[in-house]
Design an enzyme around this catalytic site. Sequence first.
Site, PDB file in Angstrom:
ATOM      1  CE  LYS A 131      -4.410   1.068   0.095  1.00 10.23           C
ATOM      2  NZ  LYS A 131      -5.493   0.329  -0.797  1.00 10.23           N
ATOM      3  CG  ASP A 171      -7.159   3.365  -1.641  1.00 13.98           C
ATOM      4  OD1 ASP A 171      -7.454   2.233  -1.625  1.00 13.98           O
ATOM      5  OD2 ASP A 171      -7.453   4.107  -1.070  1.00 13.98           O
TER       6      ASP A 171
END
Lengths: 286, 286, 286, 286, 286, 286
Positions: A131, A171
């Site tokens: 991430k 995202d």
Amino acid sequence: MTHQTPEAYIHDVAAAAANRSHNEPEFLQAMSEVLDTLVPVLQEHPEFVDAAVLERLVEPERQILFRVPWLDDNNKVQVNRGFRVQFNSALGPFKGGLRFHPSVNLSVIKFLGFEQIFKNALTRQRIGGAKGGSDFDPHGKSDEEVMRFCQSFMNELYRYIDEQTDVPAGDIGVGAREIGYLFGQYRRITGRHESGVLTGKGKVWGGAEVRTQATGYGTVCFAQEMLNRTGEDIEGRRALVSGSGNVAIYAIEKITQLGGIPVTASDSSGYIVDEQGIDVELLRQI
Amino acid sequence: MTHQTPEAYIHDVAAAAANRSHNEPEFLQAMSEVLDTLVPVLQEHPEFVDAAVLERLVEPERQILFRVPWLDDNNKVQVNRGFRVQFNSALGPFKGGLRFHPSVNLSVIKFLGFEQIFKNALTRQRIGGAKGGSDFDPHGKSDEEVMRFCQSFMNELYRYIDEQTDVPAGDIGVGAREIGYLFGQYRRITGRHESGVLTGKGKVWGGAEVRTQATGYGTVCFAQEMLNRTGEDIEGRRALVSGSGNVAIYAIEKITQLGGIPVTASDSSGYIVDEQGIDVELLRQI
Amino acid sequence: MTHQTPEAYIHDVAAAAANRSHNEPEFLQAMSEVLDTLVPVLQEHPEFVDAAVLERLVEPERQILFRVPWLDDNNKVQVNRGFRVQFNSALGPFKGGLRFHPSVNLSVIKFLGFEQIFKNALTRQRIGGAKGGSDFDPHGKSDEEVMRFCQSFMNELYRYIDEQTDVPAGDIGVGAREIGYLFGQYRRITGRHESGVLTGKGKVWGGAEVRTQATGYGTVCFAQEMLNRTGEDIEGRRALVSGSGNVAIYAIEKITQLGGIPVTASDSSGYIVDEQGIDVELLRQI
Amino acid sequence: MTHQTPEAYIHDVAAAAANRSHNEPEFLQAMSEVLDTLVPVLQEHPEFVDAAVLERLVEPERQILFRVPWLDDNNKVQVNRGFRVQFNSALGPFKGGLRFHPSVNLSVIKFLGFEQIFKNALTRQRIGGAKGGSDFDPHGKSDEEVMRFCQSFMNELYRYIDEQTDVPAGDIGVGAREIGYLFGQYRRITGRHESGVLTGKGKVWGGAEVRTQATGYGTVCFAQEMLNRTGEDIEGRRALVSGSGNVAIYAIEKITQLGGIPVTASDSSGYIVDEQGIDVELLRQI
Amino acid sequence: MTHQTPEAYIHDVAAAAANRSHNEPEFLQAMSEVLDTLVPVLQEHPEFVDAAVLERLVEPERQILFRVPWLDDNNKVQVNRGFRVQFNSALGPFKGGLRFHPSVNLSVIKFLGFEQIFKNALTRQRIGGAKGGSDFDPHGKSDEEVMRFCQSFMNELYRYIDEQTDVPAGDIGVGAREIGYLFGQYRRITGRHESGVLTGKGKVWGGAEVRTQATGYGTVCFAQEMLNRTGEDIEGRRALVSGSGNVAIYAIEKITQLGGIPVTASDSSGYIVDEQGIDVELLRQI
Amino acid sequence: MTHQTPEAYIHDVAAAAANRSHNEPEFLQAMSEVLDTLVPVLQEHPEFVDAAVLERLVEPERQILFRVPWLDDNNKVQVNRGFRVQFNSALGPFKGGLRFHPSVNLSVIKFLGFEQIFKNALTRQRIGGAKGGSDFDPHGKSDEEVMRFCQSFMNELYRYIDEQTDVPAGDIGVGAREIGYLFGQYRRITGRHESGVLTGKGKVWGGAEVRTQATGYGTVCFAQEMLNRTGEDIEGRRALVSGSGNVAIYAIEKITQLGGIPVTASDSSGYIVDEQGIDVELLRQI
């Protein structure tokens, strides 16, 4: 070698991680929630205790934080912080989204990256968990400010990614526009038009549809594994699916592949029921 | 452009950094102590405010954290965390020590790396500031355990260093033994015998004496700058130096070069006074 | 092998080059002026004809042209063309300036790069000849526009340069400001603080004074070679130097080293004559 | 932002390009012919004017010219010039042929590379446009001379190509023999047997048939787009195809896929008509 | 740990190496001659036995053998074998000559590379030991054949060398001509004009004189070490040197530096004796 | 050019190879056995003689031998020798197993690598021939000793392999455990999770089943080629296959694809006969 009980082992691992990352509450909560569910796994596989698997699972392979200077439309230098947490690549290249939002910090990115390991593993595709992102807020910025931020962000990130190392995606705050600016700078610096290094690109300039099925497939695979534990199977069972977006469609597809009968789908305006099993192709056209 | 007062600007920069790094008390203290001394500089150079120099100074260019798995003498996997904070390279390649000690965490490394920027700048050699290390404790470990840890640590670190990028050195817990193991693995992986990539190597296999003068020289350069502010100079002045190690010797040497007269030196068993100025060569022989 | 006369050989080489580069008048003029002076060299070294030395000399080793898109202060995309002609590296890494001026085109850069081979060779330092730049006009641009242009220019150029490959420097339109922006982006992308990859940097962040003596030394070396041809020598001769800038000072220094007696120097407000030979150190202080 | 009319915008872009590339008649003609057809596109997409799309389209991303020295069978050094114009990679890696012919110069290569952008785009495969080659004439040369030329050409070209950067192919003067020599040297230097870096290799040592369908498919896709403009479609329409080589066969295949009815094919000795639609497999066997 | 006697340890190491390299008589002889002299060293340093130093010393770090195809003047393919044995780099980058001679094989290159470790160590410069070459015979070949062989040889060797990895030099069959061809191809492929990657280049295009003093200095350092063993010193002693080439001159220079008195030198036509000590500068002029 | 008879040519090639590799009996035997069968090929293709194809075939493109130091469980340094012979990549990237066994030496590895060229070519997949390994004996070693050996082995090997260069696999002494340790270290150093760089990995972490069909397919392709020589074909013929492992199953599959009728299969406990042709899917289930 060690003869710890699973409970004691998990306790020790959690305590050591809590000590090492004591100022990361989001990550610690996610970690302990996951660890607590692993007692049955360790009972079945005591060799995981001996091999120190959990100690390695809770510590990211690599965490990179970097300065991102950029010019706003008044030619004033602004400074943000960029992140990439490459958490675990045991199963395949790192993969996970980039989030641009003021709430981003190392604890949040680690928490999301930790969960991504398991999400990606459930798809049964060979991908690891990662991430990244920045505390940059694209909200209220001009296109050119976003572009300049993205180019500066990629001036650093490009070192750590490629198709077989780490594959970022979008995202919150990172949509087709941002991915476009990021990929453009990646291509400018490396000279390579790697179609797979960033996912989520607009289709017109090379975006791939690969892996859009990941979440839907993962959900069903997870259910299948759960049923297997108790000697059951999806085959022949009827399944209720809610929703009708990408996740639902691919869940229905996978259920059908495994011999199950998906009997419902829904959206905000209603639902459908088909006791014979919903035809995915038909659903797509709707 | 902005017309902030230096005090207001420093306040804003410190507040933003405190927000971004709120869980790093050691770093925040070091930062605010330094910032508070910069008011006169900003008064003299208001363009530093417009150019957002301080925002960039307090945010490291690159922070890398990485997992370091290694086998202890019982063939049990141990996991530590490695760090390298490349804080600022405006003046030259990053340079700063590696510390292996259980107290090491990101806040401590950032604090040390921040101070290293200024220490290195004072030497007037072209070197930037960095710091790194691990929460590994070499105390009580066998040579082979230390070796395996160091090799694993370098398996990751080698990507980020070379003579013109970043030059680590020793610090607490990292002496000639550790530098030797680290350099050996660096050479094994890269194939390069870069004499300058790590400093502090034992002399028998390539250690350089370069830059041992840094701290002593820096001390005197700093004093010289202070005197210049008030229109004074080291030339012709008498200087009291305490100590007789590397720092003292090179301080005496630099004082002499600048025309000053170092009249004292000392060690744990006494001191010497020479009103004519201490002869460095003589002192070295003692 | 061939038994062409030097004249016929030069004619053939010039004709072939004129055919290949027929639309480059500046380069062709520079080339033919140089070739015409080489008859005595070829008479002395007929093996240069057999080895096809001149065919290789008049064709650059590598010419790179590239698109440079950048944002002006109105966030409008502007497009310029960048150039780097790496003409000849037989003697050492390529070296030569970057020129930012609307008159820049391939013919001009080739002409300048061709002459740079000989200028650099005359210094007797081991450096080859190159030249580059862009038709970008820094005149009337804001600092930030120049910065964004320079960063985009370097996003491409960085591939072709390093300390042992090609060392650009400043020229018209490329001063300490531009070199600073270029070096900053080079360091950002490559991560390397190569002190030698760009010359002409402001001294405060690493600029080197190396090679400022090149032109002055070269002038005198050239004169020495000319005298040697006729059995004479600089030693003991009196030399008249005009000017008092870097070129003149280093010419005077080299004349003195070779045993000559530099008796004059001048600037826009007058001149000095010293029959004993001018003292360089004295001149510098003036 | 700008509110230019499409005509005025195109005029300005063409004028600027003509100024910058005034000595390249072949390229300028190709460019202006294409630009003149784009008025309707710009009327539909005025944002292309604001985004300066055409300025970027008419300027190649990268143009590389290089010296190619080689030994003829009399051991005499010959010198040619090599070219690679990487024109536009917005859609994918550069791709385009290499031409070895005495008529090759920068203007010709730019003209061909510019057209290649559109040819490749029409295939709807993700590939950008490029072109390269040399003024070397393979006609009348021995196999070994061609080999030595190709090896020297690749000694430079290898830096700029790989499967995801730029994929050269054959063209006039570059057939299976030349591609073989080029690929052999590419493999020798890089150590990589990249099956996709060069297309057109003889099948016996790794040549791929991929993309032989490009031109035929592109032709039909283009016709389809044209029909769509006027609300028509290939589906159900009869199509007359002339020729029976690769282009014709893949055009017939694509017409069939889109629901059209290809009713003719021809070669130098006659033609066939089949009102039911020609069967591609049958045609291939003939 | 082991408590072997030095003799037993050496015997075991030699036996294991003889088994592993049983078909390399030249190497085995050189190895056992050296090992036999090491008994006193091991008696003084029993930790060398525990650390398995000798096992590592007798096994080269890396041995590379490669195919070298080249075209002779009849355009016939010839095939030779190339070698590079990078024996030991504990002290610094590998360094050692290239030999082109029909007698070259792996055993010979290993024997020479093994001895090179010690020769280079004796110079007290930080360089490791290596050797390479080919069974190619330059005798009776044309310049162009030698050039094509050297280019093909370097097409492979370039991967394994650079200034900080391995620095080849000339040896039998490899003089300024061969080094020139080798360096030219190295520069062509890597684009780097690394002045230090090959030593022995003709001075006109960058050959360095560095390290010509190695053998002469090494000889004297060795004598100094021998005298130290028995509590003696070169200082104040008279030394007889035979010869007057590079080795002799640098030996005389080093003797003088260490306070010795070199009283003789000689060449094929006579000798000189100077009881006051020979003046090196004087000798050079003769 | 040459007009040698095939027999004389083969004799010369074998003699030269025997001279160059006189101390490699295993390799020489394999080579001469293969060469002797090639007379008919050379009679059909006399151009292979002129092109010196066999001289190039019998000499490996690259042979790498390297020192592999590792720590045993008593923390004692052990030293082994590693090998990789990249024999021929004319058809594709090198591919071939790694063998860890005390009998491994250069002659054995060359013999196996030479045969691998032909085995791989027969599969008609585009892969070249290679072999490697070490004289390390995994027998009787702990998992951790094997791991440390494998990591040290890969610290060197990683330079020479990647998906498009060389693809090692398992062999004697190198099973899923060793491949796992090797791949782990490859990924650690390069950062790349290249799924194809090593074959034979356990399926759980990315092992591919690709190419398990190679040997079975190869066998049938070989038979097909033999029959073609005499104008015959597998189509319609009945074939007796012995065994029922991977080789047998894929041989049966390929026979079926080519129109043949596989009528038998067997294992250690019996055999099956099916005159209609064995159904592969059925066989797999058994």
